[in-house]
Design a protein around this motif. Structure first.
Motif, PDB file in Angstrom:
ATOM      1  N   LEU A  62       0.827  -1.202   0.000  1.00 50.90           N
ATOM      2  CA  LEU A  62       0.000   0.000   0.000  1.00 50.90           C
ATOM      3  C   LEU A  62       0.866   1.258   0.000  1.00 50.90           C
ATOM      4  CD1 LEU A  62      -2.679   1.503   0.203  1.00 50.90           C
ATOM      5  CD2 LEU A  62      -2.663   1.089   2.679  1.00 50.90           C
ATOM      6  N   GLY A  63       1.976   1.221   0.743  1.00 47.63           N
ATOM      7  CA  GLY A  63       2.903   2.350   0.738  1.00 47.63           C
ATOM      8  C   GLY A  63       3.494   2.588  -0.641  1.00 47.63           C
ATOM      9  N   ASN A  64       3.828   1.502  -1.339  1.00 47.36           N
ATOM     10  CA  ASN A  64       4.326   1.627  -2.711  1.00 47.36           C
ATOM     11  C   ASN A  64       3.254   2.200  -3.636  1.00 47.36           C
ATOM     12  OD1 ASN A  64       7.165   0.199  -3.460  1.00 47.36           O
ATOM     13  ND2 ASN A  64       6.288  -0.719  -1.631  1.00 47.36           N
ATOM     14  N   LEU A  65       1.996   1.788  -3.431  1.00 47.05           N
ATOM     15  CA  LEU A  65       0.901   2.319  -4.235  1.00 47.05           C
ATOM     16  C   LEU A  65       0.743   3.823  -4.004  1.00 47.05           C
ATOM     17  CD1 LEU A  65      -1.485   1.703  -6.171  1.00 47.05           C
ATOM     18  CD2 LEU A  65      -2.904   1.387  -4.137  1.00 47.05           C
ATOM     19  N   SER A  66       0.846   4.251  -2.753  1.00 45.95           N
ATOM     20  CA  SER A  66       0.739   5.684  -2.451  1.00 45.95           C
ATOM     21  C   SER A  66       1.870   6.470  -3.108  1.00 45.95           C
ATOM     22  CB  SER A  66       0.754   5.906  -0.933  1.00 45.95           C
ATOM     23  OG  SER A  66      -0.420   5.423  -0.346  1.00 45.95           O
ATOM     24  N   PHE A  67       3.079   5.917  -3.072  1.00 46.56           N
ATOM     25  CA  PHE A  67       4.217   6.563  -3.728  1.00 46.56           C
ATOM     26  C   PHE A  67       3.969   6.700  -5.230  1.00 46.56           C
ATOM     27  CE2 PHE A  67       8.185   5.884  -6.139  1.00 46.56           C
ATOM     28  CZ  PHE A  67       8.850   7.052  -5.822  1.00 46.56           C
ATOM     29  N   VAL A  68       3.449   5.645  -5.853  1.00 45.21           N
ATOM     30  CA  VAL A  68       3.167   5.666  -7.294  1.00 45.21           C
ATOM     31  C   VAL A  68       2.079   6.685  -7.610  1.00 45.21           C
ATOM     32  CG1 VAL A  68       2.144   4.297  -9.167  1.00 45.21           C
ATOM     33  CG2 VAL A  68       3.993   3.336  -7.789  1.00 45.21           C
ATOM     34  N   GLU A  69       1.055   6.788  -6.742  1.00 50.83           N
ATOM     35  CA  GLU A  69      -0.018   7.754  -6.975  1.00 50.83           C
ATOM     36  C   GLU A  69       0.505   9.185  -6.909  1.00 50.83           C
ATOM     37  OE1 GLU A  69      -2.283   6.284  -8.197  1.00 50.83           O
ATOM     38  OE2 GLU A  69      -3.573   5.091  -6.923  1.00 50.83           O
ATOM     39  N   ILE A  70       1.412   9.457  -5.978  1.00 46.91           N
ATOM     40  CA  ILE A  70       2.028  10.786  -5.888  1.00 46.91           C
ATOM     41  C   ILE A  70       2.782  11.096  -7.177  1.00 46.91           C
ATOM     42  CG2 ILE A  70       3.823  12.136  -4.720  1.00 46.91           C
ATOM     43  CD1 ILE A  70       3.016  10.667  -2.123  1.00 46.91           C
ATOM     44  N   CYS A  71       3.537  10.125  -7.665  1.00 45.64           N
ATOM     45  CA  CYS A  71       4.300  10.319  -8.909  1.00 45.64           C
ATOM     46  C   CYS A  71       3.371  10.517 -10.095  1.00 45.64           C
ATOM     47  CB  CYS A  71       5.202   9.107  -9.162  1.00 45.64           C
ATOM     48  SG  CYS A  71       6.542   8.902  -7.965  1.00 45.64           S
ATOM     49  N   LEU A  72       2.289   9.733 -10.165  1.00 48.91           N
ATOM     50  CA  LEU A  72       1.372   9.800 -11.301  1.00 48.91           C
ATOM     51  C   LEU A  72       0.762  11.184 -11.446  1.00 48.91           C
ATOM     52  CD1 LEU A  72       0.010   8.096 -13.552  1.00 48.91           C
ATOM     53  CD2 LEU A  72      -1.841   7.636 -11.935  1.00 48.91           C
ATOM     54  N   THR A  73       0.274  11.745 -10.349  1.00 48.85           N
ATOM     55  CA  THR A  73      -0.329  13.079 -10.432  1.00 48.85           C
ATOM     56  C   THR A  73       0.722  14.164 -10.657  1.00 48.85           C
ATOM     57  OG1 THR A  73      -0.285  13.187  -8.008  1.00 48.85           O
ATOM     58  CG2 THR A  73      -2.335  12.512  -9.025  1.00 48.85           C
ATOM     59  N   SER A  74       1.928  13.961 -10.117  1.00 51.10           N
ATOM     60  CA  SER A  74       2.981  14.979 -10.244  1.00 51.10           C
ATOM     61  C   SER A  74       3.539  15.054 -11.657  1.00 51.10           C
ATOM     62  CB  SER A  74       4.122  14.685  -9.252  1.00 51.10           C
ATOM     63  OG  SER A  74       3.654  14.770  -7.918  1.00 51.10           O
ATOM     64  N   ILE A  75       3.327  14.032 -12.461  1.00 56.97           N
ATOM     65  CA  ILE A  75       3.804  14.036 -13.847  1.00 56.97           C
ATOM     66  C   ILE A  75       2.962  14.975 -14.717  1.00 56.97           C
ATOM     67  CG2 ILE A  75       3.983  12.592 -15.941  1.00 56.97           C
ATOM     68  CD1 ILE A  75       4.712  10.268 -13.976  1.00 56.97           C
ATOM     69  N   THR A  76       1.673  15.090 -14.419  1.00 53.74           N
ATOM     70  CA  THR A  76       0.775  15.850 -15.289  1.00 53.74           C
ATOM     71  C   THR A  76       0.221  17.128 -14.665  1.00 53.74           C
ATOM     72  OG1 THR A  76      -1.111  14.518 -14.534  1.00 53.74           O
ATOM     73  CG2 THR A  76       0.068  13.756 -16.499  1.00 53.74           C
ATOM     74  N   VAL A  77      -0.149  17.083 -13.391  1.00 54.88           N
ATOM     75  CA  VAL A  77      -0.904  18.193 -12.795  1.00 54.88           C
ATOM     76  C   VAL A  77      -0.094  19.486 -12.672  1.00 54.88           C
ATOM     77  CG1 VAL A  77      -2.200  18.966 -10.778  1.00 54.88           C
ATOM     78  CG2 VAL A  77      -2.484  16.630 -11.621  1.00 54.88           C
ATOM     79  N   PRO A  78       1.156  19.474 -12.154  1.00 58.71           N
ATOM     80  CA  PRO A  78       1.896  20.745 -12.055  1.00 58.71           C
ATOM     81  C   PRO A  78       2.029  21.456 -13.404  1.00 58.71           C
ATOM     82  CG  PRO A  78       2.970  19.075 -10.725  1.00 58.71           C
ATOM     83  CD  PRO A  78       1.911  18.373 -11.520  1.00 58.71           C
ATOM     84  N   ARG A  79       2.259  20.689 -14.469  1.00 52.02           N
ATOM     85  CA  ARG A  79       2.375  21.302 -15.808  1.00 52.02           C
ATOM     86  C   ARG A  79       1.044  21.911 -16.236  1.00 52.02           C
ATOM     87  NH1 ARG A  79       2.506  23.806 -19.364  1.00 52.02           N
ATOM     88  NH2 ARG A  79       3.790  23.906 -21.226  1.00 52.02           N
ATOM     89  N   ALA A  80      -0.066  21.228 -15.931  1.00 50.03           N
ATOM     90  CA  ALA A  80      -1.389  21.754 -16.259  1.00 50.03           C
ATOM     91  C   ALA A  80      -1.691  23.007 -15.448  1.00 50.03           C
ATOM     92  CB  ALA A  80      -2.449  20.684 -16.001  1.00 50.03           C
ATOM     93  N   LEU A  81      -1.297  23.020 -14.179  1.00 47.36           N
ATOM     94  CA  LEU A  81      -1.508  24.201 -13.335  1.00 47.36           C
ATOM     95  C   LEU A  81      -0.720  25.399 -13.862  1.00 47.36           C
ATOM     96  CD1 LEU A  81      -1.329  22.582  -9.779  1.00 47.36           C
ATOM     97  CD2 LEU A  81      -3.355  23.550 -10.877  1.00 47.36           C
ATOM     98  N   TYR A  82       0.512  25.152 -14.275  1.00 45.76           N
ATOM     99  CA  TYR A  82       1.349  26.224 -14.835  1.00 45.76           C
ATOM    100  C   TYR A  82       0.693  26.820 -16.087  1.00 45.76           C
ATOM    101  CZ  TYR A  82       5.137  28.426 -17.436  1.00 45.76           C
ATOM    102  OH  TYR A  82       5.896  29.303 -18.176  1.00 45.76           O
ATOM    103  N   SER A  83       0.183  25.957 -16.963  1.00 43.84           N
ATOM    104  CA  SER A  83      -0.457  26.430 -18.193  1.00 43.84           C
ATOM    105  C   SER A  83      -1.702  27.255 -17.890  1.00 43.84           C
ATOM    106  CB  SER A  83      -0.828  25.241 -19.082  1.00 43.84           C
ATOM    107  OG  SER A  83       0.320  24.560 -19.525  1.00 43.84           O
TER     108      SER A  83
END
Length: 314
Positions: A62-83
């Motif tokens: 579950l800890g690994n899943l949480s780490f992956v979820e953090i990475c998944l959103t961080s790949i797309t969302v910050p760039r979308a927020l900047y735009s």
């Protein structure tokens, strides 16, 4: 502004809407979902690392899943927020395909982790006497390492195949660089490429999904053999959180990648991609917290400890 005649070498990410009055509502939604996702998954990681009762294979995964979820959103969302905030919709050629590679690598790892977690539940319920042997630390690390290797190879194949296409258009009707959106910009017929993506993607997606289904068939058979309704209910409740996450993840991904390209619009694909790339990672911590007695007890323990610590300092 003529988006096609920009002087830079790269692409334009139009996002989910081209209407200026939608920009701030979308920014607020993305920012709120991202903050909740990061805080929720970081909380899960902190609980698992600090609470000794959660030092088990199930919570390690579950800890690994949480780490992956953090990475998944961080790949797309910050760039979308900047735009959305800066109105700079451009993304470089290399930046686009780095994003595509990372998204498919981490997204597929999400898929494999759910399968490994299903195997963990099968071992715990169907092979309880051998659980510690089956789900040893070495087994968990081997499964995770093998999965990371597979998803890296798969993401590399997709990225190389997509980045070598000739592109006539540069306006991507999406908020991140994804394979269906990129294929629509190519100057050539991409039917063969789409077939490769469909076959390879189906193996990477459906393989773990069928493994999860098979695991739960065996789990249900074992649960039904239990003597009392209470024991059946308690045993099945240990799987309810995982099942909820599985249903949410696979329903959105299958809708996104397994429908004919002409069936839905780019706007539809964008909305569905929000579900599996933002909504699902945001909801996972709440699903595991609200439906899992051990995690809830760990949260209560931390809150009580914080209150006691606060009183002692005052």
């Amino acid at each position: 502004m003529d988006l096609q005649n920009q002087s830079f070498i790269g692409f334009i990410l139009l996002g989910l809407s081209e209407k200026p009055n939608h920009r701030m509502p979308l920014f607020s939604f993305f920012m709120g979902a991202y903050v909740i996702c990061i805080m929720g998954n970081v909380l899960i990681l902190l609980l698992i690392s600090t609470q000794s009762q959660l030092h088990t294979p199930m919570y390690f995964l579950l800890g690994n899943l949480s780490f992956v979820e953090i990475c998944l959103t961080s790949i797309t969302v910050p760039r979308a927020l900047y735009s959305l905030l800066s109105q700079d919709l451009s993304i470089s050629f290399h930046g686009c395909f780095i994003q595509l590679f990372l998204f498919h690598m981490v997204g597929n790892m999400d898929n494999f982790l759910l399968a490994i977690m299903a195997f963990d539940r099968y071992a715990a319920i169907c092979q309880p006497l051998h659980y510690t042997t089956i789900m040893s630390k070495r087994t968990c690390i081997t499964l995770l390492t093998s999965s990371w290797i597979l998803v890296n190879l798969n993401a590399t194949l997709f990225t190389v195949m997509t980045s070598t296409l000739p592109y006539c258009g540069r306006v991507i009707h999406h908020f991140f660089c994804d394979i269906p959106a990129m294929f629509s910009l190519s100057c050539i017929n991409t039917s063969a490429h789409q077939m490769v993506v469909f076959i390879e993607g189906s193996i990477m997606l459906m393989g773990p999904m069928y493994f999860i289904l098979g695991s739960y068939v065996l789990i249900i058979r074992a649960v039904l053999k239990l003597s009392t309704f209470t024991s059946r209910r308690q045993t099945f409740c240990t799987c309810s959180s995982h099942l909820s996450v599985v249903l949410l993840f696979y329903s959105s991904v299958i809708f996104m990648y397994c429908h004919p390209g002409s069936l839905f619009s780019a706007a539809y694909d964008g909305v569905i991609s929000v579900v599996y790339s933002i909504i699902t990672p945001m909801l996972n911590p709440f699903i595991y917290t609200l439906r899992n007695k051990e995690v809830k007890n760990a949260v209560k323990k931390v809150i009580q400890w914080s209150k006691v610590d606060g009183r002692s300092r005052s």
